[in-house]
Design an enzyme around this catalytic site. Structure first.
Site, PDB file in Angstrom:
ATOM      1  CG  ASN A 168      -3.607  -2.148   6.931  1.00  0.00           C
ATOM      2  OD1 ASN A 168      -3.390  -1.811   5.899  1.00  0.00           O
ATOM      3  ND2 ASN A 168      -4.803  -2.660   7.251  1.00  0.00           N
ATOM      4  CE1 TYR A 190      -9.706  -2.927   0.383  1.00  0.00           C
ATOM      5  CE2 TYR A 190      -8.796  -0.766  -0.410  1.00  0.00           C
ATOM      6  CZ  TYR A 190      -8.650  -1.921   0.111  1.00  0.00           C
ATOM      7  OH  TYR A 190      -7.187  -2.083   0.842  1.00  0.00           O
ATOM      8  CD  GLU A 230      -8.917  -8.771  -3.352  1.00  0.00           C
ATOM      9  OE1 GLU A 230      -9.854  -8.671  -2.699  1.00  0.00           O
ATOM     10  OE2 GLU A 230      -7.698  -9.147  -3.165  1.00  0.00           O
ATOM     11  CG  HIS A 283      -5.463  -6.109  -0.228  1.00  0.00           C
ATOM     12  ND1 HIS A 283      -6.649  -6.024   0.442  1.00  0.00           N
ATOM     13  CD2 HIS A 283      -5.608  -6.924  -1.098  1.00  0.00           C
ATOM     14  CE1 HIS A 283      -7.437  -6.883  -0.216  1.00  0.00           C
ATOM     15  NE2 HIS A 283      -6.877  -7.331  -1.174  1.00  0.00           N
ATOM     16  CE  LYS A 299      -3.931  -1.874   2.473  1.00  0.00           C
ATOM     17  NZ  LYS A 299      -4.910  -1.774   3.332  1.00  0.00           N
TER      18      LYS A 299
HETATM   19  P1  IDP Z   1      -7.968  -6.797   5.580  1.00  0.00           P
HETATM   20  O1  IDP Z   1      -7.133  -5.630   4.731  1.00  0.00           O
HETATM   21  O2  IDP Z   1      -7.361  -7.013   6.819  1.00  0.00           O
HETATM   22  O3  IDP Z   1      -8.651  -7.690   4.821  1.00  0.00           O
HETATM   23  P2  IDP Z   1     -10.706  -5.417   5.800  1.00  0.00           P
HETATM   24  O4  IDP Z   1     -11.609  -5.432   6.811  1.00  0.00           O
HETATM   25  O5  IDP Z   1     -11.016  -6.052   4.345  1.00  0.00           O
HETATM   26  O6  IDP Z   1      -9.005  -5.591   6.263  1.00  0.00           O
HETATM   27  O7  IDP Z   1     -10.523  -3.706   5.652  1.00  0.00           O
HETATM   28  C1  IDP Z   1     -10.103  -3.244   4.313  1.00  0.00           C
HETATM   29  C2  IDP Z   1      -9.233  -2.180   4.486  1.00  0.00           C
HETATM   30  O8  IDP Z   1      -9.920  -1.177   5.291  1.00  0.00           O
HETATM   31  C3  IDP Z   1      -8.077  -2.409   5.850  1.00  0.00           C
HETATM   32  O9  IDP Z   1      -6.853  -3.231   5.439  1.00  0.00           O
HETATM   33  C4  IDP Z   1      -7.649  -1.285   6.293  1.00  0.00           C
HETATM   34  O10 IDP Z   1      -6.935  -0.389   5.814  1.00  0.00           O
HETATM   35  C5  IDP Z   1      -9.310  -0.505   6.304  1.00  0.00           C
HETATM   36  N1  IDP Z   1     -10.045  -0.362   7.391  1.00  0.00           N
HETATM   37  C6  IDP Z   1     -10.610  -1.362   8.048  1.00  0.00           C
HETATM   38  N2  IDP Z   1     -11.450  -1.056   9.071  1.00  0.00           N
HETATM   39  C7  IDP Z   1     -11.006  -0.092   9.389  1.00  0.00           C
HETATM   40  C8  IDP Z   1     -11.615   0.801  10.393  1.00  0.00           C
HETATM   41  O11 IDP Z   1     -12.054   0.550  11.058  1.00  0.00           O
HETATM   42  N3  IDP Z   1     -11.271   2.282  10.113  1.00  0.00           N
HETATM   43  C9  IDP Z   1     -10.353   2.699   9.039  1.00  0.00           C
HETATM   44  N4  IDP Z   1      -9.838   1.852   8.255  1.00  0.00           N
HETATM   45  C10 IDP Z   1     -10.173   0.542   8.231  1.00  0.00           C
HETATM   46 MG    MG Z   2     -10.163  -7.416   3.349  1.00  0.00          MG
END
Ligand code: IDP
Ligand code: MG
Length: 136
Positions: A115, A52, A129, A118, A12
């Site tokens: 984070n 997304y 994807e 992905h 990312k």
């Molecule tokens: P993942 O990346 O671990 O699969 P997902 O739940 O699919 O997590 O969420 C996609 C992305 O959305 C996450 O990687 C993160 O960057 C962002 N995200 C998820 N939950 C939150 C939140 O509560 N606040 C802000 N960003 C979030």
């Molecule tokens: Mg996810």
């Protein structure tokens, strides 16, 4: 029995911006992932919204799409036995604060949104994807 799978990984913007892409690719290789395809690109916000789409009802959706389109990313097809789940394990929990020692998000993640990586969450979504980034 081998269960060779492909998964989509994205390094990312927060990680690419800190020049961590080579280091993160080395981690994947050292854990047995073959990087079958890769490209460094910057996507439009409208493309991030497509990618997304499953999160479109979430409060963080707009910020998430703004963020993913904010700078270059590295999209990769990773191949390995059990690639989907093994990549999720190597990435660590979504929130770097909760990520286990030795995971990529623990090591490099800044916050729940920044984070660093992905990874597809199922074999079915991995196919969708991978097509999103590499279908030509
Ligand atoms: P993942 O990346 O671990 O699969 P997902 O739940 O699919 O997590 O969420 C996609 C992305 O959305 C996450 O990687 C993160 O960057 C962002 N995200 C998820 N939950 C939150 C939140 O509560 N606040 C802000 N960003 C979030
Ligand atoms: Mg996810």
């Amino acid at each position: 029995m081998n269960n060779l799978e492909e998964t989509l990984s994205i390094i990312k913007p927060d990680a690419v911006e800190r020049n961590l892409d080579s280091e993160i690719k080395e981690i994947f290789k050292s854990k047995g992932f073959l990087i079958k395809k890769e490209k460094k690109i910057q996507i439009e916000k409208s493309e991030a919204e497509k990618f997304y789409k499953v999160h479109e009802t979430k409060a963080f959706f707009d910020d998430l799409c703004t963020y993913l389109s904010s700078g270059p990313i590295v999209a990769m097809v990773l191949e390995k036995e059990n690639a989907v789940l093994d990549n999720r394990e190597l990435m660590g929990a979504t929130n770097p604060k909760d990520a286990a020692e030795g995971t990529i998000r623990k090591k490099y993640g800044i916050s729940i949104d920044k984070n660093s990586v992905h990874g597809s969450d199922s074999v079915e979504n991995a196919k969708i994807e991978i097509d999103f980034f590499f279908k030509d």
